[in-house]
Design a protein around this motif. Structure first.
Motif, PDB file in Angstrom:
ATOM      1  N   GLY A  36       0.797  -1.021   0.292  1.00 49.28           N
ATOM      2  CA  GLY A  36      -0.233  -0.481  -0.027  1.00 49.28           C
ATOM      3  C   GLY A  36       1.098   1.694   0.080  1.00 49.28           C
ATOM      4  N   ASP A  37       1.847   1.316  -0.083  1.00 47.24           N
ATOM      5  CA  ASP A  37       3.106   2.076   0.290  1.00 47.24           C
ATOM      6  C   ASP A  37       3.246   2.510  -1.512  1.00 47.24           C
ATOM      7  N   ARG A  38       3.250   3.703  -1.691  1.00 52.18           N
ATOM      8  CA  ARG A  38       3.099   4.307  -2.685  1.00 52.18           C
ATOM      9  C   ARG A  38       4.303   4.721  -3.126  1.00 52.18           C
TER      10      ARG A  38
ATOM     11  N   GLU B  69       8.475   6.540  -3.560  1.00 56.08           N
ATOM     12  CA  GLU B  69       9.614   5.890  -4.554  1.00 56.08           C
ATOM     13  C   GLU B  69      10.622   4.863  -4.246  1.00 56.08           C
ATOM     14  N   GLY B  70      10.761   5.121  -2.154  1.00 53.31           N
ATOM     15  CA  GLY B  70      11.280   4.129  -1.922  1.00 53.31           C
ATOM     16  C   GLY B  70      11.218   2.748  -2.415  1.00 53.31           C
ATOM     17  N   ASN B  71       9.370   2.705  -1.645  1.00 57.42           N
ATOM     18  CA  ASN B  71       9.112   0.852  -2.182  1.00 57.42           C
ATOM     19  C   ASN B  71       8.810   0.908  -2.483  1.00 57.42           C
ATOM     20  N   ALA B  72       8.916   1.637  -4.293  1.00 62.03           N
ATOM     21  CA  ALA B  72       9.019   0.969  -5.382  1.00 62.03           C
ATOM     22  C   ALA B  72      10.484  -0.188  -5.503  1.00 62.03           C
ATOM     23  N   LYS B  73      11.782   0.068  -5.184  1.00 57.24           N
ATOM     24  CA  LYS B  73      12.255  -1.224  -5.304  1.00 57.24           C
ATOM     25  C   LYS B  73      12.650  -2.390  -4.436  1.00 57.24           C
ATOM     26  N   LEU B  74      11.818  -2.166  -3.120  1.00 57.62           N
ATOM     27  CA  LEU B  74      11.136  -3.167  -2.156  1.00 57.62           C
ATOM     28  C   LEU B  74      10.360  -4.009  -3.017  1.00 57.62           C
TER      29      LEU B  74
END
Length: 144
Positions: free
Chosen positions: A27-29, A31-36
């Motif tokens: 649910g975290d959109r 940018e930092g979460n995109a890699k994960l």
């Protein structure tokens, strides 16, 4: 089931350290979460290849996935991987005496959620009162 409070405490002892794993909040959109998210997608594909056709919602699938996740400390996992890991850890612990069930909330593979239910539910259906003889283990939910 052994005294439920004892089983809850044992589950906490076994599951809480797993919060240190790489758990992904889909649910975290940010940018930092995109890699994960990308890593978790790649890890999921790798696990599926090793599972050779096993599919959710079978307990066999979640136990096998849990063993794979446990053996891969660097895996980025979402709710299905968290559920599988928790199920596997509890199912392989001799001191844990509770029955274990997989519960699907919504559609777990796309818009829903998976979690573990331990104990003796009076009814095994999300949204229903499952009774005082059971408790929820939700590693992903505890993280996010």
């Amino acid at each position: 089931m052994a005294k439920i409070q004892e089983q809850i405490e044992l589950a906490k002892k076994l599951i809480d350290p797993l919060l240190a794993r790489t758990i992904v909040d889909d649910g975290d959109r940010s940018e930092g979460n995109a890699k994960l998210m990308k890593k978790s997608e790649g890890d999921a594909v790798m696990f599926q290849m090793k599972l050779k056709g096993k599919k959710p919602p079978s307990k066999e699938y979640f136990l096998a996935l849990g063993a794979l996740v446990e053996d891969n400390d660097s895996a980025a996992i979402r709710c299905d991987g968290c559920t599988a890991l928790a199920l596997h850890v509890l199912a392989t612990e001799k001191k844990f005496k509770g029955d274990l069930y997989i519960v699907e909330q919504g559609k777990g593979n796309a818009t829903g959620h998976w979690f573990v239910l331990a104990g003796k539910p009076t009814e095994l259906k999300y949204g229903k009162d499952m009774g005082a003889g059971c408790f929820v283990i939700d590693l992903w939910g505890a993280y996010v």
